[in-house]
Motif scaffolding. Structure first.
Motif, PDB file in Angstrom:
ATOM      1  N   GLY A 148       0.827  -1.193   0.000  1.00  0.00           N
ATOM      2  CA  GLY A 148       0.000   0.000   0.000  1.00  0.00           C
ATOM      3  C   GLY A 148       0.865   1.247   0.000  1.00  0.00           C
ATOM      4  O   GLY A 148       1.822   1.344   0.766  1.00  0.00           O
ATOM      5  N   VAL A 149       0.549   2.179  -0.873  1.00  0.00           N
ATOM      6  CA  VAL A 149       1.351   3.404  -1.024  1.00  0.00           C
ATOM      7  C   VAL A 149       0.559   4.608  -0.533  1.00  0.00           C
ATOM      8  O   VAL A 149      -0.572   4.837  -0.968  1.00  0.00           O
ATOM      9  N   SER A 150       1.158   5.364   0.367  1.00  0.00           N
ATOM     10  CA  SER A 150       0.546   6.581   0.885  1.00  0.00           C
ATOM     11  C   SER A 150       1.123   7.784   0.148  1.00  0.00           C
ATOM     12  O   SER A 150       2.325   8.042   0.236  1.00  0.00           O
ATOM     13  N   LYS A 151       0.286   8.466  -0.606  1.00  0.00           N
ATOM     14  CA  LYS A 151       0.754   9.644  -1.351  1.00  0.00           C
ATOM     15  C   LYS A 151       0.397  10.910  -0.583  1.00  0.00           C
ATOM     16  O   LYS A 151      -0.671  10.983   0.022  1.00  0.00           O
ATOM     17  N   PRO A 152       1.330  11.899  -0.574  1.00  0.00           N
ATOM     18  CA  PRO A 152       2.592  11.920  -1.326  1.00  0.00           C
ATOM     19  C   PRO A 152       3.795  11.376  -0.554  1.00  0.00           C
ATOM     20  O   PRO A 152       4.913  11.437  -1.045  1.00  0.00           O
ATOM     21  N   LEU A 153       3.602  10.822   0.655  1.00  0.00           N
ATOM     22  CA  LEU A 153       4.754  10.495   1.486  1.00  0.00           C
ATOM     23  C   LEU A 153       5.681   9.476   0.844  1.00  0.00           C
ATOM     24  O   LEU A 153       6.901   9.651   0.849  1.00  0.00           O
ATOM     25  N   ASP A 154       5.156   8.386   0.285  1.00  0.00           N
ATOM     26  CA  ASP A 154       6.036   7.389  -0.322  1.00  0.00           C
ATOM     27  C   ASP A 154       6.831   7.980  -1.476  1.00  0.00           C
ATOM     28  O   ASP A 154       7.993   7.629  -1.685  1.00  0.00           O
ATOM     29  N   CYS A 155       6.219   8.889  -2.215  1.00  0.00           N
ATOM     30  CA  CYS A 155       6.931   9.575  -3.292  1.00  0.00           C
ATOM     31  C   CYS A 155       8.070  10.418  -2.720  1.00  0.00           C
ATOM     32  O   CYS A 155       9.185  10.437  -3.255  1.00  0.00           O
ATOM     33  N   VAL A 156       7.809  11.105  -1.606  1.00  0.00           N
ATOM     34  CA  VAL A 156       8.835  11.925  -0.955  1.00  0.00           C
ATOM     35  C   VAL A 156       9.980  11.048  -0.457  1.00  0.00           C
ATOM     36  O   VAL A 156      11.164  11.375  -0.616  1.00  0.00           O
ATOM     37  N   LEU A 157       9.654   9.897   0.123  1.00  0.00           N
ATOM     38  CA  LEU A 157      10.689   9.000   0.628  1.00  0.00           C
ATOM     39  C   LEU A 157      11.526   8.423  -0.516  1.00  0.00           C
ATOM     40  O   LEU A 157      12.758   8.290  -0.398  1.00  0.00           O
ATOM     41  N   ASP A 158      10.889   8.075  -1.625  1.00  0.00           N
ATOM     42  CA  ASP A 158      11.643   7.593  -2.792  1.00  0.00           C
ATOM     43  C   ASP A 158      12.596   8.673  -3.296  1.00  0.00           C
ATOM     44  O   ASP A 158      13.748   8.393  -3.655  1.00  0.00           O
ATOM     45  N   TRP A 159      12.100   9.909  -3.331  1.00  0.00           N
ATOM     46  CA  TRP A 159      12.925  11.036  -3.770  1.00  0.00           C
ATOM     47  C   TRP A 159      14.100  11.258  -2.819  1.00  0.00           C
ATOM     48  O   TRP A 159      15.225  11.495  -3.245  1.00  0.00           O
ATOM     49  N   ALA A 160      13.857  11.147  -1.508  1.00  0.00           N
ATOM     50  CA  ALA A 160      14.922  11.330  -0.516  1.00  0.00           C
ATOM     51  C   ALA A 160      15.997  10.261  -0.666  1.00  0.00           C
ATOM     52  O   ALA A 160      17.198  10.554  -0.569  1.00  0.00           O
ATOM     53  N   GLU A 161      15.602   9.030  -0.930  1.00  0.00           N
ATOM     54  CA  GLU A 161      16.584   7.949  -1.105  1.00  0.00           C
ATOM     55  C   GLU A 161      17.493   8.211  -2.303  1.00  0.00           C
ATOM     56  O   GLU A 161      18.705   7.964  -2.255  1.00  0.00           O
ATOM     57  N   LYS A 162      16.907   8.717  -3.382  1.00  0.00           N
ATOM     58  CA  LYS A 162      17.707   9.015  -4.569  1.00  0.00           C
ATOM     59  C   LYS A 162      18.600  10.233  -4.350  1.00  0.00           C
ATOM     60  O   LYS A 162      19.696  10.322  -4.917  1.00  0.00           O
ATOM     61  N   SER A 163      18.142  11.184  -3.530  1.00  0.00           N
ATOM     62  CA  SER A 163      18.907  12.413  -3.291  1.00  0.00           C
ATOM     63  C   SER A 163      20.052  12.202  -2.304  1.00  0.00           C
ATOM     64  O   SER A 163      21.074  12.887  -2.377  1.00  0.00           O
ATOM     65  N   PHE A 164      19.887  11.265  -1.369  1.00  0.00           N
ATOM     66  CA  PHE A 164      20.906  11.035  -0.337  1.00  0.00           C
ATOM     67  C   PHE A 164      21.227   9.533  -0.239  1.00  0.00           C
ATOM     68  O   PHE A 164      21.016   8.909   0.804  1.00  0.00           O
ATOM     69  N   PRO A 165      21.776   8.959  -1.321  1.00  0.00           N
ATOM     70  CA  PRO A 165      21.986   7.503  -1.350  1.00  0.00           C
ATOM     71  C   PRO A 165      23.028   7.009  -0.352  1.00  0.00           C
ATOM     72  O   PRO A 165      22.979   5.844   0.055  1.00  0.00           O
ATOM     73  N   GLN A 166      23.976   7.870   0.036  1.00  0.00           N
ATOM     74  CA  GLN A 166      24.995   7.419   0.983  1.00  0.00           C
ATOM     75  C   GLN A 166      24.497   7.436   2.423  1.00  0.00           C
ATOM     76  O   GLN A 166      25.024   6.725   3.284  1.00  0.00           O
ATOM     77  N   LEU A 167      23.478   8.241   2.691  1.00  0.00           N
ATOM     78  CA  LEU A 167      22.930   8.335   4.038  1.00  0.00           C
ATOM     79  C   LEU A 167      21.778   7.364   4.250  1.00  0.00           C
ATOM     80  O   LEU A 167      21.735   6.640   5.256  1.00  0.00           O
ATOM     81  N   LEU A 168      20.846   7.334   3.298  1.00  0.00           N
ATOM     82  CA  LEU A 168      19.642   6.521   3.437  1.00  0.00           C
ATOM     83  C   LEU A 168      19.858   5.174   2.758  1.00  0.00           C
ATOM     84  O   LEU A 168      19.416   4.943   1.627  1.00  0.00           O
ATOM     85  N   THR A 169      20.566   4.291   3.444  1.00  0.00           N
ATOM     86  CA  THR A 169      20.943   2.987   2.887  1.00  0.00           C
ATOM     87  C   THR A 169      20.072   1.878   3.469  1.00  0.00           C
ATOM     88  O   THR A 169      19.518   2.001   4.559  1.00  0.00           O
ATOM     89  N   THR A 170      19.974   0.783   2.706  1.00  0.00           N
ATOM     90  CA  THR A 170      19.219  -0.424   3.093  1.00  0.00           C
ATOM     91  C   THR A 170      17.866  -0.093   3.717  1.00  0.00           C
ATOM     92  O   THR A 170      17.631  -0.355   4.893  1.00  0.00           O
ATOM     93  N   PRO A 171      16.964   0.503   2.943  1.00  0.00           N
ATOM     94  CA  PRO A 171      15.646   0.860   3.501  1.00  0.00           C
ATOM     95  C   PRO A 171      14.779  -0.362   3.769  1.00  0.00           C
ATOM     96  O   PRO A 171      14.861  -1.374   3.072  1.00  0.00           O
ATOM     97  N   THR A 172      13.951  -0.255   4.798  1.00  0.00           N
ATOM     98  CA  THR A 172      12.902  -1.242   5.013  1.00  0.00           C
ATOM     99  C   THR A 172      11.675  -0.801   4.216  1.00  0.00           C
ATOM    100  O   THR A 172      11.654   0.279   3.637  1.00  0.00           O
TER     101      THR A 172
END
Length: 234
Positions: A148-172
């Motif tokens: 289940g995807v909660s918009k816009p939060l899941d979109c924001v989290l996907d964007w954050a992972e791409k923007s900070f790949p060295q910090l936001l590693t191995t997401p659950t």
């Protein structure tokens, strides 16, 4: 001698019944979709994610099926943030689309039942499609997965992972831990999340939660601001 003979006959009868059940179970096969099918990421309460599940009689005798259901009784899952939640009611069989319940399948015949994944909560969801025999004996089953995807939060989290790949590693996977909907990183040492139930008239905010060196929560700003920066649709 009579009690011994009676016991032996009883055991023999039970063994034959067990073999009959196993034979019936072995002759039913879900051929479509593939065993690794996943409904994918679907917005909450959406109804467009559907899939036909087809079962065939591979044996040499006819079988009658029972009522096809979505059930969590035989499902096991892990414990913790990001683990799938057992939720049979998120996997629905729409009215008029069940071609298998109570059907009689001759050898080589098959039937199909449509399943719709309509998540009510965000995060990974899981259930089991159960196709029993009419006499209550085991038929065949298939585990069903979806998110289940909660918009816009899941979109924001996907964007954050791409923007900070060295910090936001191995997401659950995303999960709801009231009152937040969140996703954790680095083996759960940090999480990003937003309000799911806003206690005031203020709009939802994004928070950063960190467990080390000491647990702390920091408000990063409004979710709408992050959604605009990430170009996410509400």
């Amino acid at each position: 001698m009579t009690p011994t003979l009676f016991t032996r006959k009883t055991l023999a009868t039970a063994a034959l019944l067990s073999l009959a059940c196993l034979s019936a179970h072995a002759q039913l096969e879900i051929t479509d979709p593939a065993a690794d099918h996943n409904f994918g990421k679907i917005p909450l309460n959406a109804e467009f994610a559907t899939q036909y599940f087809s079962v065939f009689n591979r044996g040499g005798s006819a079988v009658q099926l029972g009522k096809v259901i979505s059930s969590g009784a035989g499902v096991s899952t892990c414990a913790g943030i990001g683990c799938p939640v057992i939720s049979p009611t998120d996997f629905l069989i729409p009215a008029g689309s069940d071609g298998c319940s109570n059907a009689v399948l001759q050898p080589g015949q098959g039937c199909s039942t449509l399943v719709s994944f309509s998540p009510k909560e965000p995060g990974a969801r899981i259930s089991e499609l159960v196709i029993p025999l009419s006499n209550g004996a085991p038929g065949t089953t298939r585990i069903m997965h979806g998110t289940g995807v909660s918009k816009p939060l899941d979109c924001v989290l996907d964007w954050a992972e791409k923007s900070f790949p060295q910090l936001l590693t191995t997401p659950t996977g995303t999960a709801t831990v009231s009152p937040f909907h969140l996703r954790c990183y680095a083996n759960g040492t940090m999480c990003l999340g937003a309000d799911t139930a806003v206690p005031t008239f203020d709009q939802p905010s994004v928070y950063f939660y960190q467990t080390q060196p000491t647990p702390s929560v920091q408000r990063l700003g409004y979710l709408s601001t992050f959604a605009q920066a990430a170009q996410c649709q509400p």
